[in-house]
Design a protein around this motif. Structure first.
Motif, mmCIF file in Angstrom:
data_model
loop_
_atom_site.group_PDB
_atom_site.id
_atom_site.type_symbol
_atom_site.label_atom_id
_atom_site.label_comp_id
_atom_site.label_asym_id
_atom_site.label_seq_id
_atom_site.Cartn_x
_atom_site.Cartn_y
_atom_site.Cartn_z
ATOM 1 N N LEU A 197 22.729 -15.022 0.050
ATOM 2 C CA LEU A 197 23.951 -15.551 -0.559
ATOM 3 C C LEU A 197 23.912 -17.071 -0.548
ATOM 4 C CD1 LEU A 197 26.808 -13.271 0.845
ATOM 5 C CD2 LEU A 197 25.713 -13.202 -1.404
ATOM 6 N N PRO A 198 24.329 -17.689 -1.659
ATOM 7 C CA PRO A 198 24.343 -19.159 -1.691
ATOM 8 C C PRO A 198 25.381 -19.728 -0.726
ATOM 9 C CG PRO A 198 24.711 -18.223 -3.893
ATOM 10 C CD PRO A 198 24.737 -17.097 -2.922
ATOM 11 N N LEU A 199 25.114 -20.930 -0.244
ATOM 12 C CA LEU A 199 26.121 -21.658 0.516
ATOM 13 C C LEU A 199 27.261 -22.003 -0.437
ATOM 14 C CD1 LEU A 199 23.902 -24.060 2.669
ATOM 15 C CD2 LEU A 199 24.903 -21.855 3.301
ATOM 16 N N PRO A 200 28.417 -22.417 0.086
ATOM 17 C CA PRO A 200 29.498 -22.829 -0.820
ATOM 18 C C PRO A 200 28.961 -23.832 -1.834
ATOM 19 C CG PRO A 200 30.295 -22.764 1.425
ATOM 20 C CD PRO A 200 28.809 -22.542 1.496
ATOM 21 N N ALA A 256 34.473 -30.076 -10.449
ATOM 22 C CA ALA A 256 35.190 -29.109 -9.616
ATOM 23 C C ALA A 256 35.595 -29.726 -8.280
ATOM 24 C CB ALA A 256 34.331 -27.872 -9.370
ATOM 25 N N ALA A 257 36.843 -29.481 -7.872
ATOM 26 C CA ALA A 257 37.334 -29.960 -6.575
ATOM 27 C C ALA A 257 36.990 -28.982 -5.459
ATOM 28 C CB ALA A 257 38.848 -30.154 -6.635
ATOM 29 N N GLY A 258 36.846 -27.708 -5.796
ATOM 30 C CA GLY A 258 36.597 -26.674 -4.791
ATOM 31 C C GLY A 258 35.212 -26.076 -4.928
ATOM 32 N N ALA A 259 34.592 -25.820 -3.780
ATOM 33 C CA ALA A 259 33.305 -25.122 -3.725
ATOM 34 C C ALA A 259 33.594 -23.648 -3.495
ATOM 35 C CB ALA A 259 32.443 -25.687 -2.602
ATOM 36 N N ASP A 260 32.965 -22.792 -4.277
ATOM 37 C CA ASP A 260 33.231 -21.357 -4.180
ATOM 38 C C ASP A 260 32.680 -20.760 -2.896
ATOM 39 O OD1 ASP A 260 34.614 -21.172 -6.569
ATOM 40 O OD2 ASP A 260 32.821 -20.728 -7.728
ATOM 41 N N LEU A 261 33.520 -19.923 -2.272
ATOM 42 C CA LEU A 261 33.131 -19.141 -1.106
ATOM 43 C C LEU A 261 32.889 -17.709 -1.556
ATOM 44 C CD1 LEU A 261 35.839 -20.397 1.429
ATOM 45 C CD2 LEU A 261 33.433 -21.086 1.309
ATOM 46 N N GLU A 290 39.617 -31.921 6.797
ATOM 47 C CA GLU A 290 39.925 -30.501 6.920
ATOM 48 C C GLU A 290 39.286 -29.794 5.743
ATOM 49 O OE1 GLU A 290 43.757 -28.914 5.849
ATOM 50 O OE2 GLU A 290 44.210 -30.657 4.600
ATOM 51 N N MET A 291 39.100 -28.486 5.887
ATOM 52 C CA MET A 291 38.687 -27.653 4.767
ATOM 53 C C MET A 291 39.897 -26.821 4.379
ATOM 54 S SD MET A 291 35.777 -24.648 4.586
ATOM 55 C CE MET A 291 34.341 -25.709 4.425
ATOM 56 N N GLN A 292 40.340 -26.962 3.139
ATOM 57 C CA GLN A 292 41.444 -26.158 2.634
ATOM 58 C C GLN A 292 40.857 -24.960 1.886
ATOM 59 O OE1 GLN A 292 43.879 -28.675 0.161
ATOM 60 N NE2 GLN A 292 44.412 -30.026 1.864
ATOM 61 N N ILE A 293 41.322 -23.760 2.222
ATOM 62 C CA ILE A 293 40.875 -22.546 1.550
ATOM 63 C C ILE A 293 41.938 -22.180 0.524
ATOM 64 C CG2 ILE A 293 40.095 -20.170 1.827
ATOM 65 C CD1 ILE A 293 38.376 -22.290 3.292
ATOM 66 N N ARG A 294 41.542 -22.137 -0.733
ATOM 67 C CA ARG A 294 42.480 -21.914 -1.835
ATOM 68 C C ARG A 294 42.041 -20.718 -2.671
ATOM 69 N NH1 ARG A 294 43.561 -28.000 -4.131
ATOM 70 N NH2 ARG A 294 44.016 -28.973 -2.131
ATOM 71 N N PRO A 295 43.013 -20.082 -3.339
ATOM 72 C CA PRO A 295 42.664 -18.931 -4.174
ATOM 73 C C PRO A 295 41.905 -19.348 -5.431
ATOM 74 C CG PRO A 295 45.005 -19.429 -4.360
ATOM 75 C CD PRO A 295 44.446 -20.356 -3.323
ATOM 76 N N ALA A 327 37.168 -17.283 -3.086
ATOM 77 C CA ALA A 327 38.084 -18.388 -2.783
ATOM 78 C C ALA A 327 37.334 -19.693 -2.997
ATOM 79 C CB ALA A 327 38.587 -18.292 -1.345
ATOM 80 N N GLN A 328 38.075 -20.802 -2.859
ATOM 81 C CA GLN A 328 37.477 -22.125 -2.975
ATOM 82 C C GLN A 328 37.738 -22.922 -1.709
ATOM 83 O OE1 GLN A 328 38.414 -24.141 -6.770
ATOM 84 N NE2 GLN A 328 40.136 -22.751 -6.847
ATOM 85 N N ALA A 329 36.777 -23.746 -1.360
ATOM 86 C CA ALA A 329 36.929 -24.651 -0.218
ATOM 87 C C ALA A 329 37.045 -26.077 -0.745
ATOM 88 C CB ALA A 329 35.733 -24.535 0.717
ATOM 89 N N VAL A 330 38.157 -26.736 -0.398
ATOM 90 C CA VAL A 330 38.375 -28.128 -0.786
ATOM 91 C C VAL A 330 38.375 -28.963 0.495
ATOM 92 C CG1 VAL A 330 40.020 -29.766 -1.791
ATOM 93 C CG2 VAL A 330 39.697 -27.502 -2.834
ATOM 94 N N ILE A 331 37.585 -30.005 0.528
ATOM 95 C CA ILE A 331 37.522 -30.892 1.683
ATOM 96 C C ILE A 331 38.486 -32.047 1.445
ATOM 97 C CG2 ILE A 331 36.039 -32.344 3.120
ATOM 98 C CD1 ILE A 331 35.402 -29.286 3.130
#
Length: 153
Positions: free
Chosen positions: A19-22, A29-34, A66-71, A119-123
């Motif tokens: 599996l790829p890293l985020p 894109a502001a968010g990296a896919d999880l 922080e890492m924000q987890i977003r839908p 989900a997406q991870a936003v730093i």
């Protein structure tokens, strides 16, 4: 690019190394896919059900961030899937497993597949505040108006 920080990542024991890293899907894109790490299987999410979906990852976030987890908007629009605590916060001193707390707010069951982007991870930078008791607070035009007090909606 406004700035860049490095997020160190480890895989959980037994996590899928394929599996790829985020990762960011576009340059803007502001968010990296999880992705869901389900051991090659699937996870059923019934309407109204809340489940913790594993990513198979642990992260080290630099101090001051922080890492924000977003839908993901596509899952929300097409299937009614969201995150219960959106955005979720991963603090810089947390080193445990990275999981995504998902909810099915749609009317149909949804099967999450192994490796699916969930989900997406936003730093984001963190500013710590100092809280102090006050005798009075400044007055504003809004005053004590609560939810919906500034107009329609």
């Amino acid at each position: 690019m406004a700035g860049e920080v490095t997020i160190l990542v480890q895989r959980e024991p037994g996590a899928d190394p394929a599996l790829p890293l985020p990762e960011y899907q576009t340059s803007g894109a502001a968010g990296a896919d999880l992705r869901a790490d389900l051991g090659g299987g699937e996870m059923l999410l019934e309407p109204g059900q809340i489940r913790l979906v594993p990513t198979g990852l642990r992260v080290q976030i630099p101090d001051g961030y922080e890492m924000q987890i977003r839908p993901r908007s596509s899952l929300a629009l097409k299937h009614g899937l969201g995150l219960v605590n959106s955005p979720g916060t991963i603090d810089s001193d947390y080193r445990g497993p990275l999981g995504v707390i998902m909810i099915n707010m749609g009317g149909k069951s949804y099967t999450i597949g192994h490796g699916e982007r969930i989900a997406q991870a936003v730093i984001a930078p963190v500013i710590r505040a100092r809280y102090a008791m006050a005798v009075a607070l400044d007055q504003t035009a809004r005053g004590e108006g609560g939810f919906g007090s500034t107009g329609r909606g």
